[in-house]
Design an enzyme around this catalytic site. Sequence first.
Site, PDB file in Angstrom:
ATOM      1  N   ASN A 113       0.808  -1.226   0.000  1.00  0.00           N
ATOM      2  CA  ASN A 113       0.000   0.000   0.000  1.00  0.00           C
ATOM      3  C   ASN A 113       0.841   1.276   0.000  1.00  0.00           C
ATOM      4  O   ASN A 113       0.569   2.213  -0.750  1.00  0.00           O
ATOM      5  CB  ASN A 113      -0.956   0.003   1.199  1.00  0.00           C
ATOM      6  CG  ASN A 113      -1.941  -1.149   1.128  1.00  0.00           C
ATOM      7  OD1 ASN A 113      -2.006  -1.843   0.114  1.00  0.00           O
ATOM      8  ND2 ASN A 113      -2.689  -1.377   2.203  1.00  0.00           N
ATOM      9  N   HIS A 159     -18.078  35.073 -31.333  1.00  0.00           N
ATOM     10  CA  HIS A 159     -19.256  34.362 -31.857  1.00  0.00           C
ATOM     11  C   HIS A 159     -18.990  33.815 -33.258  1.00  0.00           C
ATOM     12  O   HIS A 159     -19.930  33.616 -34.033  1.00  0.00           O
ATOM     13  CB  HIS A 159     -20.499  35.260 -31.903  1.00  0.00           C
ATOM     14  CG  HIS A 159     -20.743  36.026 -30.639  1.00  0.00           C
ATOM     15  ND1 HIS A 159     -21.562  35.570 -29.635  1.00  0.00           N
ATOM     16  CD2 HIS A 159     -20.241  37.212 -30.203  1.00  0.00           C
ATOM     17  CE1 HIS A 159     -21.584  36.445 -28.641  1.00  0.00           C
ATOM     18  NE2 HIS A 159     -20.771  37.451 -28.963  1.00  0.00           N
ATOM     19  N   SER A 280      -8.533  10.789 -48.959  1.00  0.00           N
ATOM     20  CA  SER A 280      -9.750   9.995 -48.856  1.00  0.00           C
ATOM     21  C   SER A 280      -9.602   8.760 -49.745  1.00  0.00           C
ATOM     22  O   SER A 280      -8.985   8.818 -50.808  1.00  0.00           O
ATOM     23  CB  SER A 280     -10.943  10.831 -49.333  1.00  0.00           C
ATOM     24  OG  SER A 280     -12.004   9.992 -49.748  1.00  0.00           O
ATOM     25  N   LYS A 286      -9.545  15.046 -51.928  1.00  0.00           N
ATOM     26  CA  LYS A 286      -9.539  15.403 -50.503  1.00  0.00           C
ATOM     27  C   LYS A 286      -8.154  15.467 -49.871  1.00  0.00           C
ATOM     28  O   LYS A 286      -7.275  14.682 -50.192  1.00  0.00           O
ATOM     29  CB  LYS A 286     -10.382  14.372 -49.707  1.00  0.00           C
ATOM     30  CG  LYS A 286     -11.862  14.423 -49.952  1.00  0.00           C
ATOM     31  CD  LYS A 286     -12.522  15.719 -49.464  1.00  0.00           C
ATOM     32  CE  LYS A 286     -12.477  15.862 -47.965  1.00  0.00           C
ATOM     33  NZ  LYS A 286     -13.501  15.092 -47.285  1.00  0.00           N
ATOM     34  N   GLU A 293      -7.758  16.704 -36.093  1.00  0.00           N
ATOM     35  CA  GLU A 293      -9.037  16.110 -35.668  1.00  0.00           C
ATOM     36  C   GLU A 293      -8.820  15.109 -34.544  1.00  0.00           C
ATOM     37  O   GLU A 293      -9.609  15.024 -33.596  1.00  0.00           O
ATOM     38  CB  GLU A 293      -9.718  15.430 -36.858  1.00  0.00           C
ATOM     39  CG  GLU A 293     -10.226  16.422 -37.891  1.00  0.00           C
ATOM     40  CD  GLU A 293     -10.682  15.720 -39.160  1.00  0.00           C
ATOM     41  OE1 GLU A 293     -11.884  15.564 -39.345  1.00  0.00           O
ATOM     42  OE2 GLU A 293      -9.810  15.323 -39.962  1.00  0.00           O
ATOM     43  N   GLN A 325      -6.507   0.313  -7.533  1.00  0.00           N
ATOM     44  CA  GLN A 325      -5.646  -0.227  -8.583  1.00  0.00           C
ATOM     45  C   GLN A 325      -6.023   0.367  -9.952  1.00  0.00           C
ATOM     46  O   GLN A 325      -5.214   0.390 -10.879  1.00  0.00           O
ATOM     47  CB  GLN A 325      -5.772  -1.759  -8.612  1.00  0.00           C
ATOM     48  CG  GLN A 325      -4.888  -2.427  -9.637  1.00  0.00           C
ATOM     49  CD  GLN A 325      -4.745  -3.927  -9.371  1.00  0.00           C
ATOM     50  OE1 GLN A 325      -4.018  -4.328  -8.486  1.00  0.00           O
ATOM     51  NE2 GLN A 325      -5.469  -4.732 -10.129  1.00  0.00           N
TER      52      GLN A 325
HETATM   53  N1  ARG Z   1      -1.550  -3.729  -7.401  1.00  0.00           N
HETATM   54  C1  ARG Z   1      -2.024  -3.010  -6.269  1.00  0.00           C
HETATM   55  C2  ARG Z   1      -2.505  -1.628  -6.702  1.00  0.00           C
HETATM   56  O1  ARG Z   1      -2.159  -1.233  -7.722  1.00  0.00           O
HETATM   57  C3  ARG Z   1      -0.941  -2.855  -5.258  1.00  0.00           C
HETATM   58  C4  ARG Z   1      -1.441  -2.665  -3.873  1.00  0.00           C
HETATM   59  C5  ARG Z   1      -2.036  -3.923  -3.384  1.00  0.00           C
HETATM   60  N2  ARG Z   1      -2.387  -3.829  -2.024  1.00  0.00           N
HETATM   61  C6  ARG Z   1      -3.201  -4.697  -1.457  1.00  0.00           C
HETATM   62  N3  ARG Z   1      -3.480  -4.520  -0.204  1.00  0.00           N
HETATM   63  N4  ARG Z   1      -3.762  -5.670  -2.119  1.00  0.00           N
HETATM   64  O2  ARG Z   1      -3.239  -0.969  -6.042  1.00  0.00           O
END
Ligand code: ARG
Length: 459
Positions: A113, A159, A280, A286, A293, A325
């Site tokens: 995390n 405009h 085209s 064209k 675009e 994720q």
């Molecule tokens: N692949 C996960 C993400 O991108 C990494 C973190 C995963 N953490 C967990 N507690 N499962 O968020």
Amino acid sequence: MPKGKNLWGGRFKGGVDPAFAKFNNSFAFDRRLFEADVRASVAHCNGLVAAGVLTTEEADSIKTGLKAILQRGLAHGKLDEMESEDVHSFVEAQLVELVGDAGRKLHTSRSRNDQVATDLRLWLREAIDELRTQIRLTQAALLDLAEQKRDAVLPGYTHLQRAQPILFAHWCLAYFEMLSRDRERLGETRRRVNVMPLGSAALAGASFPIDREIVARELGFAGVSRNSVDAVSDRDFCVEFVAACSLIMVHLSRLAEEIILYSTTEFGFFQLSDAVATGSSLMPQKKNPDSMELVRGKAGRVFGDALSLLTMLKGLPLAYNKDMQEDKEAIFDAFDTTFSCLEVSALVLRNMELNEKRMREAASRGMMNATELADYLVRKGTPFREAHETVGKVVVRAIESGVELSDLSLDELRSFSNRIESDVFESLTLEQTLATKSRTGGTAPERVAEALAYARASL
Ligand code: ARG
């Protein structure tokens, strides 16, 4: 994925269903964080040594292993052949395979995390720097063009109706200014990106005495996050980044629209070279402005990325949730799209011809000097509101006669106001119309020359 191959096998008796594994895995896209992940792992390893968790021998073998993994991974196409749950599992699994037990200690005091939040910020920091460099290149294309075509004029519109003439360089510099703010905005976002979450662990903070400040310094972060729960659960910096990209796309899409419009036969001001146009399959005559675009169209993708991030984050309970994720593909796509659109816009600007004669004709017609006539009357003592009214009547007369204001005779003009004298015709010229817009920010040639010099210096 068979049991035991992932990072969390201990608690599980059965294996993961392959369909779910495929759904759950992020390695297909988060491999873009590979270098950042290795870099952050090296710094974390050094932090663990200082904290007395790893011996220097263990750390040396980990770092040698990480270096080898990095080199192998960067070797052409190598990473693409590999399978894993995510980039963090990938690096760790490779490390354990290479150096054994020492590798198993690296994840002490760290969670995926805080790891993913750190990797993301490292990646984004670099992405921002690349994007800012590319913005500068696109600005240089605008500026080069403006400097080459100092004398060109363009009808200015409101405009989409002819309003007042402007210098072509002034038009270029309008986009230059937008891009300057975009560059600045990304710089401000970078400040908030450049804070290190590592050491927040899963959510409650790290329980080993790692000096986070030292780790942060090694990774080039300006500081460390102040709250571990916040550090692993917010992605506001991703939203900010994609929002900044969205504004770049707003600006590029407006430039694209104008280039498309001005390259039509109806306007006929610009012409795109073959290098940035297509034909085209059916109509042989064209020549289509596909380049611009696509830039206009791709704006929608980046706005979509911003919206998907906001929606993903909304209402999520603290702290980390797997929903997050989904952040990666949004920021990767926003970066790739914005970068390529900046690149192609610069290319188009460098491959554009001007039909200066036609631009000048258009800028000289359509009674765009009507405000000039009103201002003339003001200078002769008429209150502006009255002058506006008078000139409105002159305009009607000119429309009825099918001529421009300056084609009316002095006697005819004087029948509307006897304050009009023979010097009026001088005031109605294109040159004079431009020259009077001489306050800062105006289109008078002397002001535009200053603006060009200022813009050049700011690059
Ligand atoms: N692949 C996960 C993400 O991108 C990494 C973190 C995963 N953490 C967990 N507690 N499962 O968020």
